[in-house]
Design a protein around this motif. Structure first.
Motif, short mmCIF file in Angstrom:
data_model
loop_
_atom_site.label_atom_id
_atom_site.label_comp_id
_atom_site.label_asym_id
_atom_site.label_seq_id
_atom_site.Cartn_x
_atom_site.Cartn_y
_atom_site.Cartn_z
N PHE A 41 -129.68 93.66 57.48
CA PHE A 41 -128.96 94.09 56.28
C PHE A 41 -127.48 93.78 56.40
O PHE A 41 -126.85 93.30 55.45
N CYS A 42 -126.90 94.03 57.56
CA CYS A 42 -125.47 93.76 57.77
C CYS A 42 -125.19 92.26 57.68
O CYS A 42 -124.17 91.85 57.08
N THR A 43 -126.07 91.45 58.21
CA THR A 43 -125.91 90.00 58.13
C THR A 43 -125.97 89.55 56.68
O THR A 43 -125.18 88.68 56.26
N ARG A 44 -126.86 90.11 55.90
CA ARG A 44 -126.96 89.77 54.48
C ARG A 44 -125.70 90.19 53.72
O ARG A 44 -125.27 89.51 52.80
N TYR A 45 -125.09 91.34 54.09
CA TYR A 45 -123.84 91.77 53.46
C TYR A 45 -122.73 90.77 53.76
O TYR A 45 -122.02 90.33 52.86
N VAL A 46 -122.59 90.41 55.02
CA VAL A 46 -121.54 89.46 55.41
C VAL A 46 -121.74 88.12 54.70
O VAL A 46 -120.77 87.49 54.26
N ALA A 47 -122.98 87.70 54.53
CA ALA A 47 -123.28 86.44 53.83
C ALA A 47 -123.04 86.53 52.33
O ALA A 47 -123.03 85.50 51.65
N GLY A 48 -122.86 87.74 51.82
CA GLY A 48 -122.62 87.90 50.39
C GLY A 48 -123.88 88.10 49.57
O GLY A 48 -123.85 88.02 48.35
N GLU A 49 -125.00 88.36 50.24
CA GLU A 49 -126.26 88.55 49.54
C GLU A 49 -126.47 90.00 49.09
O GLU A 49 -127.30 90.26 48.23
N LEU A 50 -125.75 90.94 49.72
CA LEU A 50 -125.81 92.35 49.36
C LEU A 50 -124.39 92.85 49.09
O LEU A 50 -123.46 92.44 49.78
N SER A 51 -124.26 93.74 48.12
CA SER A 51 -122.97 94.39 47.90
C SER A 51 -122.84 95.52 48.92
O SER A 51 -123.81 95.89 49.61
N TRP A 52 -121.64 96.12 48.99
CA TRP A 52 -121.44 97.24 49.90
C TRP A 52 -122.37 98.39 49.52
O TRP A 52 -122.96 99.04 50.39
N GLU A 53 -122.52 98.65 48.24
CA GLU A 53 -123.39 99.73 47.78
C GLU A 53 -124.84 99.46 48.17
O GLU A 53 -125.55 100.38 48.60
N GLN A 54 -125.28 98.22 48.05
CA GLN A 54 -126.66 97.88 48.44
C GLN A 54 -126.85 98.02 49.94
O GLN A 54 -127.89 98.48 50.41
N LEU A 55 -125.84 97.62 50.71
CA LEU A 55 -125.91 97.77 52.17
C LEU A 55 -126.03 99.23 52.55
O LEU A 55 -126.89 99.60 53.35
N ARG A 56 -125.18 100.08 51.97
CA ARG A 56 -125.22 101.50 52.28
C ARG A 56 -126.57 102.11 51.91
O ARG A 56 -127.14 102.89 52.67
N ALA A 57 -127.09 101.75 50.75
CA ALA A 57 -128.39 102.28 50.33
C ALA A 57 -129.50 101.83 51.28
O ALA A 57 -130.38 102.63 51.64
N ALA A 58 -129.46 100.57 51.71
CA ALA A 58 -130.48 100.06 52.63
C ALA A 58 -130.39 100.77 53.98
O ALA A 58 -131.42 101.14 54.56
N LEU A 59 -129.18 100.95 54.48
CA LEU A 59 -129.02 101.62 55.78
C LEU A 59 -129.41 103.09 55.69
O LEU A 59 -130.02 103.64 56.61
N ASP A 60 -129.07 103.74 54.58
CA ASP A 60 -129.46 105.13 54.39
C ASP A 60 -130.97 105.28 54.31
O ASP A 60 -131.54 106.18 54.92
N ALA A 61 -131.62 104.39 53.58
CA ALA A 61 -133.08 104.43 53.46
C ALA A 61 -133.75 104.16 54.80
O ALA A 61 -134.77 104.78 55.12
N GLU A 62 -133.18 103.25 55.56
CA GLU A 62 -133.79 102.91 56.86
C GLU A 62 -133.64 104.05 57.86
O GLU A 62 -134.50 104.23 58.71
N SER A 63 -132.57 104.80 57.76
CA SER A 63 -132.33 105.88 58.74
C SER A 63 -133.17 107.12 58.48
O SER A 63 -133.20 108.02 59.29
N ARG A 64 -133.87 107.16 57.35
CA ARG A 64 -134.71 108.33 57.06
C ARG A 64 -136.01 108.29 57.80
O ARG A 64 -136.57 107.46 58.25
#
Length: 64
Positions: A41-64
């Motif tokens: 997910f972080c790699t996709r954010y750096v590449a510009g494929e995810l916005s910051w909000e999408q990254l946070r949502a993905a990391l939050d969902a994964e940590s559950r």
């Protein structure tokens, strides 16, 4: 370079997004990419494929 509203003014390039991510991970331990999925997910954010909000949502969902 065209301005992309999905990223803030300080995160328009991959290098800038990597810098933002590195500093935010230092400040917020829950953003650290400790699993392969989180790293992806972080790699996709750096590449510009995810916005910051999408990254946070993905990391939050994964940590559950």
């Amino acid at each position: 370079m065209l301005y992309d509203f999905h990223f803030g003014p300080a995160a328009q390039t991959p290098a800038a997004r990597a810098w933002v991510l590195q500093h935010m991970q230092a400040l917020l331990p829950n953003l650290r990419a400790t699993t392969p999925a989180a790293q992806w997910f972080c790699t996709r954010y750096v590449a510009g494929e995810l916005s910051w909000e999408q990254l946070r949502a993905a990391l939050d969902a994964e940590s559950r």
